[in-house]
Each structure stands twice: as C-alpha cells, then as structure tokens.
Design an enzyme around this catalytic site. Structure first.
Site, PDB file in Angstrom:
ATOM      1  NE  ARG A  51      -1.761  -1.420   3.512  1.00 38.14           N
ATOM      2  CZ  ARG A  51      -2.134  -1.712   4.786  1.00 38.14           C
ATOM      3  NH1 ARG A  51      -3.300  -1.479   5.038  1.00 38.14           N
ATOM      4  NH2 ARG A  51      -1.150  -1.890   5.638  1.00 38.14           N
ATOM      5  CE  LYS A 148       6.695 -20.159  10.806  1.00 33.67           C
ATOM      6  NZ  LYS A 148       7.736 -20.685  11.749  1.00 33.67           N
ATOM      7  CG  HIS A 178      12.626 -21.007   6.041  1.00 34.29           C
ATOM      8  ND1 HIS A 178      11.412 -20.676   6.869  1.00 34.29           N
ATOM      9  CD2 HIS A 178      13.768 -21.269   6.840  1.00 34.29           C
ATOM     10  CE1 HIS A 178      12.258 -20.563   7.988  1.00 34.29           C
ATOM     11  NE2 HIS A 178      13.390 -20.828   8.214  1.00 34.29           N
ATOM     12  CD  GLU A 216      14.256 -20.132  17.423  1.00 33.26           C
ATOM     13  OE1 GLU A 216      14.356 -19.325  16.503  1.00 33.26           O
ATOM     14  OE2 GLU A 216      13.322 -20.533  17.788  1.00 33.26           O
ATOM     15  CG  ASP A 235       7.005 -20.414  15.507  1.00 34.13           C
ATOM     16  OD1 ASP A 235       6.311 -19.926  14.353  1.00 34.13           O
ATOM     17  OD2 ASP A 235       8.131 -20.088  15.901  1.00 34.13           O
ATOM     18  CG  HIS A 240      10.216 -25.009  10.204  1.00 33.20           C
ATOM     19  ND1 HIS A 240       9.850 -24.831   9.283  1.00 33.20           N
ATOM     20  CD2 HIS A 240      10.156 -23.860  11.106  1.00 33.20           C
ATOM     21  CE1 HIS A 240       9.689 -23.413   9.059  1.00 33.20           C
ATOM     22  NE2 HIS A 240       9.952 -22.974  10.080  1.00 33.20           N
ATOM     23  CE  LYS A 334      10.837 -18.251  19.588  1.00 31.47           C
ATOM     24  NZ  LYS A 334      11.455 -18.053  18.641  1.00 31.47           N
TER      25      LYS A 334
END
Ligand code: NAP
Length: 488
Positions: A51, A148, A178, A216, A235, A240, A334
């Site tokens: 936009r 996703k 990915h 992570e 997630d 994945h 995480k």
C-alpha cells in the site's frame, strides 16, 4: 568443484508485501544473490507491491538498503547492484481494495513465467486470489507462493486451502517451508537414496532412535504477541520439524518427482501415532535474576498467565513396518544454550561383542546431519585406539562439512529462500508442501494442543541458556537413552 548455475526462464515475479520484513530481509537480498550468480536471466523483472505510496525509485532505494544490510561483502558490487535494481518496478496496491490492480495488470507480461509471492498476512490471501482472478491477471500457468503460518489448526488450514483452491489448481500453489530449501535437508534425500550404504540399515532393525533438535538462543523478542498465540508446537513442530521427520522416515519415492516425494511424506504423517501426554514436555524460559537477559517468557509476552510453550519435547512413534519400535524424539525451544539444528540417527549396538575384554559395550554409531551452524554430516564410528596396549576401542567422527568438502562452492551455499524462489520459477514443487500434507500435519497436531488446553497444563520453567526443562531429560532417560548436548 565448478559451480553450475543454470539460468531460469525469464519471469515477472510480483512480491505483494514488498516493503515488509520478509521481503527486505530475505526475498530481495536472495533474488539479488541469484542475479549476481547469473541465475536470474536478463529481462526478468521483480514487481514490488504494497500500500505504501512510494515510486519505483523509492522501492529501488529500499532494495539497495536491504542488499547492503543482508548480502555479504563478497557479492556487494556496485555495478551488479545497479544492474539488479534496473529489474525492479513498484506499484502501490491494496489487497483489500481496487487501488493499483489495473496498473499491476498492465505491467505483467503474459508471455513470461508469472509468479505472485504473497508476503503478507494470510488473512489477505482470499482478497489477493479473488482480485488476481477478477482483474484477469491470473492465468492457468500463474504461480502463487504462500508463507507460513498455514493455518493455526486443521479447520483454518482447510479454510485457507479452500480459499486458494477457489481460483488456483494445486499445481499452481507453492506453500513455502523454508526448512525444505536448506541444502542439508535436500542432502538428506541424496544421502538416503543415492547411496546403497544407508538404506539397508534405515529401519527399526538397525536404528535405535532418531533425535531431531531445533534450538534457538533468542527469546520471542518483538514477536511476543504473535508467538504467544502460536507456541513451539504450532510455530516449529507442525511444519519444520514434521518435514524433517518425513524426510527421514519416508519410503523411497519411485522417482524424484514432486508428487511422488510428497505422496511418501504424506504416508509418514498419516502413520504418526497420537502422542500421550506422558510423552510430551512443554516449557517456558525463565528470566535470569540480576543478569541479562532478565526477562522470562511471561514478561516478554506481557501475560503472567500465558500457558503457551516456548519449548516442547515429544516422543513420536511412526506406526508402520519400517519404524515399529524406533521412537523419534523431537525437541525445539527458545533461549536455549546454543543455536543449532540437527538430526541424529542413533544406530543399535552390534548384536554380539567380540571385544568384551576391551571394555564391553561402546557408544552407538551415530549419523548426525547438521542443518546449522556449519551445514554438514558426521558419522561416528568405532575404531581401534592407535598404538600398542591391546585392543582398545575409541569412537571417532567421520566429519564432512559441506563448506570444506565443496570448496569455494560450499562456502557459498544459497539461502533456502533463494533456492525455493528459483524452484517456483522452474515450476518444481518438490520442496513445497502440498495442501493434503499440511492438513494431515494439523490433524495430528490438533489433539495434542487440545489436550493441553483441556487440562490447563502449565509449561515447566527452564533457565535461559540451559538445555530445556528437566522433564525433557527424563523423557529420554526413562527409555535408557539421552539427548545429545546442545552446542553450536
Ligand atoms: P510485515 O513486515 O508486516 O510486512 C507486511 C507487508 O504487507 C508490508 O509490505 C505491507 O506494506 C504489506 N501489506 C499489508 N497490508 C496490505 C494490503 N492490504 N495490501 C497490500 N499490501 C499490504 O510482515 P512480514 O514479516 O514481512 O511477513 C509477511 C508474511 O510472511 C506473513 O504471512 C508472515 O507470517 C510470513 N513470514 C514472515 C517471516 C519473517 O521472517 N518476517 C518468516 C516466515 C513467514 P503496506 O503496509 O505498505 O501495505
């Protein structure tokens, strides 16, 4: 080894959401690298749309900044960047309104490959497909690329599939995961199906268990409000990790053909057993008192009552002839000790030891496939410890770093997004998820999440920088096994 870069056909790639985070961090820098390497042909065009009322020059400036920030110095050459930017055009466009669509249509060349990358929220997919159709932009050859999250449960995934299917055939839809674009993930198929070495051993007779780890070090950061609605299961695991599991567990496809590969992956997902609550551990990272990072998950998502997991570990069983009795242990989280993604295939002990006097049992053979950091593979084998002193055994790694093994080419492994976008232009769907695969993955995931919600389970706290909750260690210990150390 000489790099082989085969240019793709001339294309018009429209990035809808071209000013957003994904476009500027991954898509535009990735396309530039493909241009730099000679894969993007002369005459190909990238049409940015969003936009924002900027013009083509403004978009080129944005793309230049993105390249300077996200492309390594070795490929940041001023002449190439200028030449690449020449291929960029921008059109202000509103997915939910009529602004910009006629202008977009006028730009698209019907005689080249047309692809539309929906780099916007999934809630806009319906508007986009509808307008691509009603403005007469889409043809039977048009490809659409979607990101996703593909739904948050089976019902929403089905609704999203139905939205896309209203105007596009499955052969036109490229659902990106990915992870499938990572070099090592594809190498998993090469290793399994281009060598005779592993396949005879690739079953429950010889494989004790499989561990898949995606760790992570970061917390939820600025994505707290998005992440808190998802959690590690939605997630990471549903997409994945499920894809990694499929590539390890699937039967050899009859051919390296998109539907043949995806048929085999689908069979694996359908063979997944429901997971009892005793085989799942959920965790939330805690803050570190007085030290950085101070905040824990609950502070990061600004909800002291959140029950969303930032860590999950599961023991998964694939109920078929090949895998009966070989568990797959999955963990992701995480704020863990190191950033690492790997698959470890732990083989069984030999049936009889002739080396009893040399120390009895020894560590199992293990094939470790590293996705990050330093993509590569490592096969742990037993040998005799060198030197005199009798037959002492020692385990050594046969280590293959792709960067080292492939020389210059290996140090420059294309980013997953680059590879996948080139596959879209080539019209190759092998590394993209099919609609039925996504739905089957949700059909397995939904009851697990529903169980947590019904019981009101609270995830177990774990220290930032640790290996995850203590109960996750027990998940393997009680089976007489243990997780590999998480290290970078
Ligand atoms: P973002 O930073 O919020 O960017 C959204 C883009 O969409 C902007 O360019 C925005 O520009 C445009 N946009 C919003 N509303 C629009 C409308 N009505 N019409 C046309 N354009 C519109 O989001 P993102 O992080 O790039 O994510 C994009 C998609 O990729 C999402 O589905 C996300 O889940 C997925 N994804 C992102 C990542 C990542 O690393 N970022 C990773 C995996 C998946 P204007 O406001 O100017 O219109």
């Amino acid at each position: 080894m000489v790099s082989r870069v085969i240019p793709v056909d001339v294309f018009d790639l429209v990035i809808i959401g071209a000013t957003g985070d994904l476009a500027t961090r991954k898509i535009l820098p990735g396309l530039y690298r493909r241009f730099f390497d000679g894969q993007m042909p002369a005459g190909a065009r990238i049409i940015g749309a969003a936009r924002a009322e900027i013009d083509t020059e403004g978009f080129r400036d944005l793309a230049r900044r993105a390249i300077m920030e996200h492309v390594g110095a070795a490929k940041r050459d001023a002449v190439s960047i200028d030449a690449f930017l020449e291929a960029l055009v921008y059109v202000p466009l509103d997915a939910t309104g009529e602004a910009g669509w006629d202008e977009l249509k006028a730009l698209i060349r019907p005689d080249v490959v047309n692809a539309f990358y929906f780099s916007v929220a999934p809630s806009l997919f319906g508007d986009l497909t509808e307008r691509l159709h009603s403005y007469g932009i889409a043809t039977p050859e048009t490809r659409i690329v979607v990101e996703k999250p593909f739904g948050r449960d089976l019902a929403s995934a089905k609704a999203l599939n139905a939205t896309l299917a209203a105007h596009f055939r499955e052969q036109q839809i490229y659902r990106i995961d990915h992870y499938l674009g990572k070099e090592t993930v594809q190498n998993l198929m090469a290793v399994r199906f281009a060598n005779i070495l592993f396949e005879p051993l690739w079953n429950s007779q010889y494989i004790d268990h499989v561990q898949i780890t995606v760790a992570e070090t970061v917390g939820v950061g600025g994505r707290g409000s998005y992440y808190d609605k998802a959690g590690a299961m939605r997630d990471m695991v549903q997409n994945h990790m499920m894809q990694l599991l499929c590539l390890i567990a699937m039967e050899p496809p009859y051919h390296f053909d998109p539907d043949a590969v995806r048929d085999e992956k689908l069979k694996v997902i359908r063979a997944l057993q429901p997971v009892p609550s005793s085989d799942i551990v959920r965790g939330q990272y805690l803050g570190t008192a007085g030290k950085e990072p101070k905040s824990g998950y609950l502070e990061d998502v600004e909800d002291p009552n959140s029950r969303t997991e930032s860590y999950v570990a599961l023991k998964v069983q694939v109920a078929n002839w090949r895998w009966q009795g070989t568990p797959f242990y999955l963990r992701t989280g995480k704020r863990l000790r190191a950033r690492t993604s790997e698959i470890a295939i732990a083989f069984k002990q030999p049936p009889h030891s002739i080396f009893d006097d040399a120390g009895g049992s020894w560590p199992e053979n293990m094939l470790v496939i590293r996705l990050q950091p330093n993509e590569g593979m490592n096969l742990k084998v037993m040998i005799k410890e060198p030197g005199p002193g009798g037959m002492r055994l020692v385990q050594v790694p046969l280590d293959m770093s792709f960067a080292e093994a492939l020389g210059e080419e290996g140090t420059d492994i294309p980013d997953a997004y680059e590879r996948l976008i080139m596959d879209v232009i080539r019209g190759n769907q092998t590394l993209f998820m099919r609609g039925d695969e996504v739905e089957a993955a949700w059909a397995w995931t939904d009851p697990i999440i529903a169980g947590w919600e019904a019981r009101g389970d609270r995830p177990q706290g774990y220290d930032s920088g640790s290996s995850g909750p203590d109960d996750a260690l027990m998940l393997m210990h009680r089976d007489g096994r243990r997780w590999r150390n998480i290290h970078g």
